[in-house]
Design an enzyme around this catalytic site. Sequence first.
Site, short mmCIF file in Angstrom:
data_model
loop_
_atom_site.label_atom_id
_atom_site.label_comp_id
_atom_site.label_asym_id
_atom_site.label_seq_id
_atom_site.Cartn_x
_atom_site.Cartn_y
_atom_site.Cartn_z
N ASP A 103 1.63 -0.99 0.35
CA ASP A 103 -0.14 -0.14 -0.37
C ASP A 103 0.69 1.93 0.49
O ASP A 103 1.82 1.26 0.30
CB ASP A 103 -1.30 -0.05 0.94
CG ASP A 103 -1.98 1.34 1.33
OD1 ASP A 103 -3.22 1.09 0.42
OD2 ASP A 103 -1.74 2.19 2.02
N ASN B 16 -2.22 12.71 -4.26
CA ASN B 16 -2.93 13.29 -5.27
C ASN B 16 -3.25 14.72 -4.69
O ASN B 16 -4.13 15.58 -6.21
CB ASN B 16 -4.28 12.31 -4.91
CG ASN B 16 -4.33 11.46 -6.17
OD1 ASN B 16 -3.41 11.18 -7.64
ND2 ASN B 16 -4.62 10.05 -5.55
N HIS C 6 -4.50 14.56 -9.74
CA HIS C 6 -4.71 12.82 -9.85
C HIS C 6 -3.96 12.81 -11.13
O HIS C 6 -3.86 11.59 -11.59
CB HIS C 6 -6.33 13.34 -10.47
CG HIS C 6 -6.56 12.98 -9.23
ND1 HIS C 6 -6.78 12.02 -8.24
CD2 HIS C 6 -7.30 14.00 -8.39
CE1 HIS C 6 -7.77 12.31 -6.87
NE2 HIS C 6 -8.12 13.74 -7.38
N GLU D 11 -4.48 2.05 -4.27
CA GLU D 11 -3.40 2.28 -4.51
C GLU D 11 -2.68 1.58 -3.53
O GLU D 11 -1.38 1.08 -3.58
CB GLU D 11 -3.16 3.39 -3.70
CG GLU D 11 -3.32 3.80 -1.75
CD GLU D 11 -4.24 4.61 -1.90
OE1 GLU D 11 -4.89 4.59 -0.70
OE2 GLU D 11 -5.22 4.24 -2.67
#
Length: 330
Positions: A185, A193, A198, A229
């Site tokens: 992760d 972001n 993005h 993610e």
Amino acid sequence: MNTAGSFNEWIPGLDRLPRLLVVDDQPLIIRVLNEIFKNECQVSMATDSRRVIEICRKQQPDLILLDIMMPGIDGYTVCRQLKADAMTADIPVIFVSSQQEVENELRGFDVGAVDFITKPVNPVLVYARVRTHIAVKIQRDLLRASALQDGLTGVSNRRRFEETLELNWKQDLREQRELSLIMVDLDYFKRYNDYYGHLEGDQCLIRVAQTIKAVLKRPSDSLSRYGGEEFVCLLPDTNQQGAKKVANDILLSIETLAIPHAESPLASQVSVSLGGATVKPNLTMNRADLIKAADIQLYQAKQQGRGRYMGIQLPADAAGTDCQTIVHDA
């Protein structure tokens, strides 16, 4: 032999030599077929029909030329076993036989063969039929791969992961080998972001995915995007120490990637947290136990500061166990 261009020229999307398995107890037939296809295919040969399943699981040929009259186990039985096994069911089988009765052909189709060739083989005919069936197989594989690929990162998607986990679970259960899974992760990715946008976030995910994929050296290892993610590495025939090494290699590779992350409280660049679990599959457990265990270890890695790996070895009776109580390997 080349009647109308090589396999690679004739089959769109083919970027490798097709894998062809020839199964016959007559060395002369094997030599003849090898001579026909040696420049077009990676040709493997077997004279013992009892080894066909094992060979196919390991090599995953694109097509099998299978003799019907074999000592020990006949070709019909072998074909039936191939079609009953999830790891080999999609491999097309062409029967090669000296028997020319219609009943034999019909029986071959009934057990799952795609074609029937009689001996003595006609080189031009067998070449054309093999090429046609390999073309169909390759195109089907390409279409299926497209449907099982994450559109952004290019790695496998979650559906593909679930299929691969199912296959590897069954294989490692059958062979009594350990199976490891690592959840990965990105740390503080929402902040990334929000700060960079993005589009930059997408590029970050692509670079991280390809970096992790490069760490996985064995063809049997796989990487999938699990969601957002989060990624998952599936490592068949891998013990706890092997999983830990892969995890540490991922940590080092992401650190070396050095993607700036100005909003991370942990570091000035993108980092990842990892949670792993290893198990020897057994009939009392299911796949969800392994995923849950790795996910809990990922949560603990985040709780202890992120940017690290934590993993566990699941005991044989771990079904339904609260995996937080199992000693982990940090």
